[in-house]
Design a protein around this motif. Structure first.
Motif, PDB file in Angstrom:
ATOM      1  N   LYS A  84       0.822  -1.216   0.000  1.00 24.12           N
ATOM      2  CA  LYS A  84       0.000   0.000   0.000  1.00 24.12           C
ATOM      3  C   LYS A  84       0.851   1.260   0.000  1.00 24.12           C
ATOM      4  O   LYS A  84       0.395   2.329  -0.424  1.00 24.12           O
ATOM      5  CB  LYS A  84      -0.906   0.019   1.234  1.00 24.12           C
ATOM      6  N   SER A  87       6.290   0.971  -3.568  1.00 23.41           N
ATOM      7  CA  SER A  87       6.123   0.472  -4.935  1.00 23.41           C
ATOM      8  C   SER A  87       7.457   0.512  -5.654  1.00 23.41           C
ATOM      9  O   SER A  87       8.031   1.581  -5.860  1.00 23.41           O
ATOM     10  CB  SER A  87       5.103   1.330  -5.703  1.00 23.41           C
ATOM     11  N   ASP A 246      -1.851   2.668 -10.840  1.00 21.42           N
ATOM     12  CA  ASP A 246      -2.223   2.892  -9.442  1.00 21.42           C
ATOM     13  C   ASP A 246      -1.726   1.747  -8.562  1.00 21.42           C
ATOM     14  O   ASP A 246      -2.511   1.029  -7.934  1.00 21.42           O
ATOM     15  CB  ASP A 246      -3.742   3.019  -9.336  1.00 21.42           C
ATOM     16  N   ARG A 248      -0.416   1.361  -5.664  1.00 21.58           N
ATOM     17  CA  ARG A 248      -0.698   1.265  -4.233  1.00 21.58           C
ATOM     18  C   ARG A 248      -2.081   0.686  -3.952  1.00 21.58           C
ATOM     19  O   ARG A 248      -2.355   0.222  -2.839  1.00 21.58           O
ATOM     20  CB  ARG A 248      -0.558   2.634  -3.567  1.00 21.58           C
ATOM     21  N   ARG A 249      -2.948   0.717  -4.925  1.00 19.96           N
ATOM     22  CA  ARG A 249      -4.251   0.060  -4.793  1.00 19.96           C
ATOM     23  C   ARG A 249      -4.255  -1.285  -5.512  1.00 19.96           C
ATOM     24  O   ARG A 249      -4.800  -2.277  -5.020  1.00 19.96           O
ATOM     25  CB  ARG A 249      -5.349   0.954  -5.392  1.00 19.96           C
ATOM     26  N   THR A 250      -3.633  -1.329  -6.682  1.00 20.07           N
ATOM     27  CA  THR A 250      -3.734  -2.515  -7.534  1.00 20.07           C
ATOM     28  C   THR A 250      -2.915  -3.686  -6.997  1.00 20.07           C
ATOM     29  O   THR A 250      -3.402  -4.819  -6.952  1.00 20.07           O
ATOM     30  CB  THR A 250      -3.280  -2.165  -8.961  1.00 20.07           C
ATOM     31  N   ARG A 253      -4.345  -5.493  -3.884  1.00 18.31           N
ATOM     32  CA  ARG A 253      -5.530  -6.266  -4.258  1.00 18.31           C
ATOM     33  C   ARG A 253      -5.139  -7.530  -5.011  1.00 18.31           C
ATOM     34  O   ARG A 253      -5.728  -8.598  -4.789  1.00 18.31           O
ATOM     35  CB  ARG A 253      -6.459  -5.408  -5.128  1.00 18.31           C
TER      36      ARG A 253
END
Length: 519
Positions: A84, A87, A246, A248-250, A253
């Motif tokens: 999160k 990266s 993206d 930090r979101r992808t 997940r």
């Protein structure tokens, strides 16, 4: 206050900015998700790794898979919480380097592609052996020719899908992953219906574990060790962060969803095979049909349609190799880019935007190991050796990365720290990896873990030697090239709001004393 000054201040790329970089933001959630899924090899994982647990869990194999799913989800949650905020193509190495120490991050970076280097000959030999046992089952020269050509073809195909850009590799992961999952789901549902009145929820209780010497929960826990091995690869989304939209979101997940979805898939396939084959006979499952139990089940269900399952297992090996190489070569590229490896490893192809030098070296080494192992022993013995080494190498990486989660949040994000999410979950996940490591390394710390016979016993010393070399190099880099370690751990997308709990560091302004430096 800022983050670890060493990491925060380090530039992510070398001064020679003319060097092309990885393609930014070209992979979306479905793509990176299926790279992780394909790297877990759900087809081969269900047919071989999961099924091996039946030797201990018997009819309770589905319950053992549930245990492995829970443990793997705990580790995946810890990795997702780190993803999160961090990266980088360095993946897990960047997480550990930022949270703990840049030197420890380098050791993880050193071990990570080495772990997946064992996956190359393992998967190539599985592919070649499956093909050869089908085309030339009588052995001899024909068998050797078929497995050799098949293994090299698998390596060559995966080299191409990696070399010609991340989007091609991702598409293959998506298409092939969907194919193998769809076929095995259909087959599993078919077996469940064919079992009729034999269907029962008791397979999810310890009472179904009836293998002599492994009755009850002891058998379930022993079988879950092999379930853990089938989950290896869910973290493969992390090194694709710089090429993901993206991230930090992808990426979080993708890590979590790949583990959860394939875990549920493994629960279905293990239940279907157990209820169809017979819970009381599951201890003999791996010996069924000459060691290709799932091919035998497909033959019973579909007659000549067993060829479909053979195709799935071949596809699964190739797709896993494709995903594993994508993760490993980006880690190698990150080390080359930072200067912790020779700079040429950091080269990115100007047209395809792939880490072409790392890919080339990685696959050449994979081909050499495939041929040496296959002919020094035989394909089955060789892929058992490489698979054992893969297991021994990867579990310490997961262990340290899980523990990096509480360290990171306590050091840098104290306001976000959650005792359950950032302490209990990662620590429990790390603890649950210990039995699997002991079984894989042949350390008889548990009743189901026994010393390995030759040549499987090679795995532990070889992996240990590689880790020791990495630790020695870490010492050299700390003394001579500390900035390269800092660069390796740096995030591609630094967060300006990252805070650090002040820690005492030596200040040159205070002779022999300590000064507090907030960054």
């Amino acid at each position: 206050m800022t983050a670890n000054p060493e990491v925060a201040a380090a530039p992510l790329v070398a001064d020679d900015s003319a060097e092309p970089s990885l393609a930014k933001g070209v992979v979306n959630l479905p793509g990176v998700l299926f790279v992780a899924i394909a790297t877990m090899a759900p087809g081969a994982g269900a047919a071989y790794a999961i099924s091996t647990g039946a030797l201990f869990g018997g009819g309770a194999l589905p319950l053992a898979v549930v245990f492995a799913l829970v443990g793997s989800l705990l580790v995946a949650t810890a990795i997702g919480q780190l993803a999160k905020h961090i990266s980088s193509a360095g993946g897990l190495a960047s997480y550990v380097g930022t949270a703990m120490h840049t030197g420890v991050g380098f050791v993880i970076a050193w071990a990570y592609p080495f772990m997946y280097l064992f996956a190359m000959p393992y998967l190539a030999l599985v592919f070649g052996n499956l093909l050869a046992t089908t085309v030339a089952p009588d052995g001899g020269t024909a068998f050797n020719v078929v497995w050799t050509v098949g293994a090299l073809a698998c390596l060559g195909g995966a080299f191409a899908t990696n070399f010609f850009g991340v989007e091609i590799g991702v598409r293959f992961g998506l298409i092939l992953g969907l194919f193998e999952i769809a076929v095995l789901v259909v087959m599993s549902v078919w077996m469940v219906f064919a079992a009729g009145d034999a269907n029962t929820v008791t397979l999810f209780t310890p009472a179904a574990a009836t293998v002599p010497g492994f009755e009850g929960m002891g058998g379930v826990i022993a079988a879950s060790v092999y379930g853990f091995l089938a989950f290896i690869g869910f973290e493969a989304a992390a090194p694709l962060a710089e090429e993901t939209k993206d991230p930090r979101r992808t990426v979080p997940r993708a890590v979590m969803l790949s583990c959860l979805l394939i875990g549920l898939f493994y629960v279905l396939t293990s239940y279907a095979s157990a209820v169809y084959f017979g819970p009381d006979k599951m201890a003999d499952f791996m010996a069924y049909h000459g060691g290709n139990a799932w091919i035998g089940l497909a033959t019973n269900l579909w007659g000549g349609g067993w060829v479909i399952l053979l195709t799935v297992l071949l596809v699964s090996s190739f797709a896993c190799m494709n995903g594993a190489a994508m993760a490993a070569t980006r880690s190698i590229m990150a080390m080359g880019r930072s200067g912790t490896l020779p700079k040429f490893f950091g080269h990115v192809h100007p047209r395809w935007r792939s880490p072409s030098t790392a890919i080339t070296v990685f696959f050449v080494l994979g081909a050499i190991l495939t041929l040496v192992g296959g002919y020094a022993w035989d394909p089955v013995t060789a892929y058992a050796v490489f698979g054992t080494a893969l297991t021994v190498a990867v579990l310490p990486i997961y262990f340290v990365t899980a523990l990096a989660c509480p360290v990171y949040y306590l050091r840098y994000r104290r306001s976000e720290f959650n005792v359950f999410l950032h302490l209990l979950v990662p620590v429990l996940g790390a603890v649950l990896l210990i039995p699997a490591f002991c079984a894989g390394a042949g350390i008889p710390a548990f009743s189901f873990a026994t010393a390995l016979s030759w040549p499987l016993s090679l795995a532990g010393p070889v992996v240990a030697a590689w880790y020791l070399i990495g630790i020695a190099l870490m010492g050299y880099l700390l003394v001579k090239r500390r900035s390269s370690l800092q660069m390796l751990s740096a995030s591609a997308y630094p967060e300006p709001d990252l805070q650090q709990v002040p820690a005492p560091v030596r200040s040159p302004a205070v002779d022999g004393g300590l000064a507090l430096e907030a960054g």
